[in-house]
Design a protein around this motif. Structure first.
Motif, PDB file in Angstrom:
ATOM      1  N   GLN A   1       0.867  -1.035   0.034  1.00  0.00           N
ATOM      2  CA  GLN A   1      -0.164  -0.113   0.085  1.00  0.00           C
ATOM      3  C   GLN A   1       0.875   1.211  -0.003  1.00  0.00           C
ATOM      4  OE1 GLN A   1      -3.120   0.011   2.933  1.00  0.00           O
ATOM      5  NE2 GLN A   1      -2.998   2.253   2.964  1.00  0.00           N
ATOM      6  N   GLU A   2       2.188   1.339   0.544  1.00  0.00           N
ATOM      7  CA  GLU A   2       2.930   2.457   0.748  1.00  0.00           C
ATOM      8  C   GLU A   2       4.103   2.406  -0.058  1.00  0.00           C
ATOM      9  OE1 GLU A   2       1.778   5.248   2.045  1.00  0.00           O
ATOM     10  OE2 GLU A   2      -0.007   4.243   2.797  1.00  0.00           O
ATOM     11  N   GLY A   3       4.835   3.180  -0.389  1.00  0.00           N
ATOM     12  CA  GLY A   3       6.139   3.158  -0.891  1.00  0.00           C
ATOM     13  C   GLY A   3       7.072   2.732  -0.088  1.00  0.00           C
ATOM     14  N   ALA A   4       8.280   2.108  -0.624  1.00  0.00           N
ATOM     15  CA  ALA A   4       9.417   1.593  -0.056  1.00  0.00           C
ATOM     16  C   ALA A   4      10.683   2.005  -0.403  1.00  0.00           C
ATOM     17  CB  ALA A   4       9.591  -0.030   0.338  1.00  0.00           C
ATOM     18  N   ILE A   5      11.432   2.452   0.504  1.00  0.00           N
ATOM     19  CA  ILE A   5      12.923   2.765   0.309  1.00  0.00           C
ATOM     20  C   ILE A   5      14.094   1.787   0.777  1.00  0.00           C
ATOM     21  CG2 ILE A   5      14.757   4.653   0.558  1.00  0.00           C
ATOM     22  CD1 ILE A   5      12.115   6.829   1.005  1.00  0.00           C
TER      23      ILE A   5
END
Length: 348
Positions: free
Chosen positions: A107-111
């Motif tokens: 659901q959310e971006g990842a770094i």
């Protein structure tokens, strides 16, 4: 896994994971059966709740376990007390450090980060799955003043919730102050945009919309992992501020940030992992950049006939309102997640 991490043999990913997708404890296989194990000690949960309500945002370490029933899942073997504190406080999206991350839809971006010599470096970024945008108005198209006044009210309510949630823990400057100031500044920009539109200065209002958008992109990076990215954003701002004053004494500190500098200063890179995504970015940013950089298109529009009166709107206030509605909704969802009070917001 921690030994591998210390040796630089595995990567980690900074992100937010939905609370219901993280299982406290871990699984062991015995006799062909997966057994759940836990080290939860409830007496420590109040301490972690106090840290969080005091403005701390400790990330929890999680990893993917194939032993989780029904196909595997994320387990939190070492930070169960922190996980329970987040759950008790109503967090739906929890700051996580994923050990040995996988390319899974999220659901959310990842770094992703990796060890580089003695420092930590950016390995890659993974954008979120975007299915729809959040919105206060959905598919309705009320007049511009109605839209902005509603958004300002939502900002005001969010500020109250932040203050209500915070409990002083003697930490000095903290994350809740940043959240509160972020909303104050966003609300102020909305108010300025409305005043300019009332004056028929939509061009100037568009330039402020770009400011609000870029502020959101920076916030989102910080929000993914406040205790990792927050200090790095502060350091970068301090160095760039000194350079703007012709003071180069802080330049050497940029080396600590490694290859994160390009990412943190590149709007396209940040837009790619944001919950607004590249489609929104490519719809809004080029047009707003033409205004901010004073394209001759706007000069030519007014040039004919030595006209000194206001030329009228150069872009649609309806479109501007839609952009600001979506932008504000995505912002407030994440801010209010971090104070345990996600508002009811439509999707479009």
């Amino acid at each position: 896994m921690y030994t591998q991490l210390e040796r630089g043999q595995i990567k980690i990913a900074f992100t937010r994971v939905q609370s219901e997708k993280v299982i406290g404890g871990y699984y062991e296989r015995s006799g062909g059966v997966s057994n759940h194990k836990t080290n939860l000690n409830s007496k420590y949960i109040p301490l972690f709740k106090q840290i969080i309500r005091g403005g701390g945002r400790p990330e929890i370490d999680v990893y993917w376990s194939p032993l989780v029933p029904n196909g595997g899942g994320y387990v939190c073997a070492d930070d169960e007390n922190t996980l329970s504190a987040y759950n008790d406080l109503g967090f739906k999206l929890i700051p996580c450090r994923i050990l040995k991350p996988k390319n899974l839809k999220a659901q959310e971006g990842a770094i992703w980060a990796e060890k580089a010599d003695q420092d930590i470096a950016l390995a890659k970024t993974v954008p979120p799955i975007l299915e729809k945008y959040s919105s206060f108005f959905g598919n309705k198209f009320p007049d511009f003043s109605t839209v902005i006044n509603r958004l300002k009210r939502e900002c005001g309510e969010t500020r109250k919730v932040i203050i209500s949630f915070h409990q002083d823990f003697g930490t000095g400057s903290h994350y809740h102050q940043m959240l509160h100031t972020l909303i104050v500044r966003h609300e102020r920009v909305l108010d300025s945009i409305l005043r300019l539109v009332v004056l028929n200065r939509v061009e100037h209002a568009s330039a402020l919309t770009r400011i609000a958008y870029e502020a959101f992109l920076n916030f989102y990076i910080d929000w993914l992992s406040p205790e990792f990215f927050g200090p790095r954003l502060q350091l970068l701002a301090r160095v760039r501020g000194a350079q703007a004053s012709s003071d180069r004494s802080l330049d050497s500190h940029l080396s600590v940030l490694g290859n994160f500098v390009d990412f943190l200063e590149n709007t396209h890179h940040k837009a790619r992992i944001s919950p607004l995504g590249l489609y929104f970015h490519e719809s809004i940013y080029p047009e707003l950049s033409l205004v901010a950089h004073q394209s001759y298109r706007h000069l030519e529009y007014e040039a004919e006939g030595f006209n000194e009166s206001d030329p009228g709107p150069l872009s649609s206030t309806t479109q501007l309102g839609r952009w600001l509605d979506i932008l504000t909704a995505e912002l407030l969802i994440r801010v209010r997640n971090d104070v345990g009070a996600i508002p009811h917001i439509s999707s479009s």
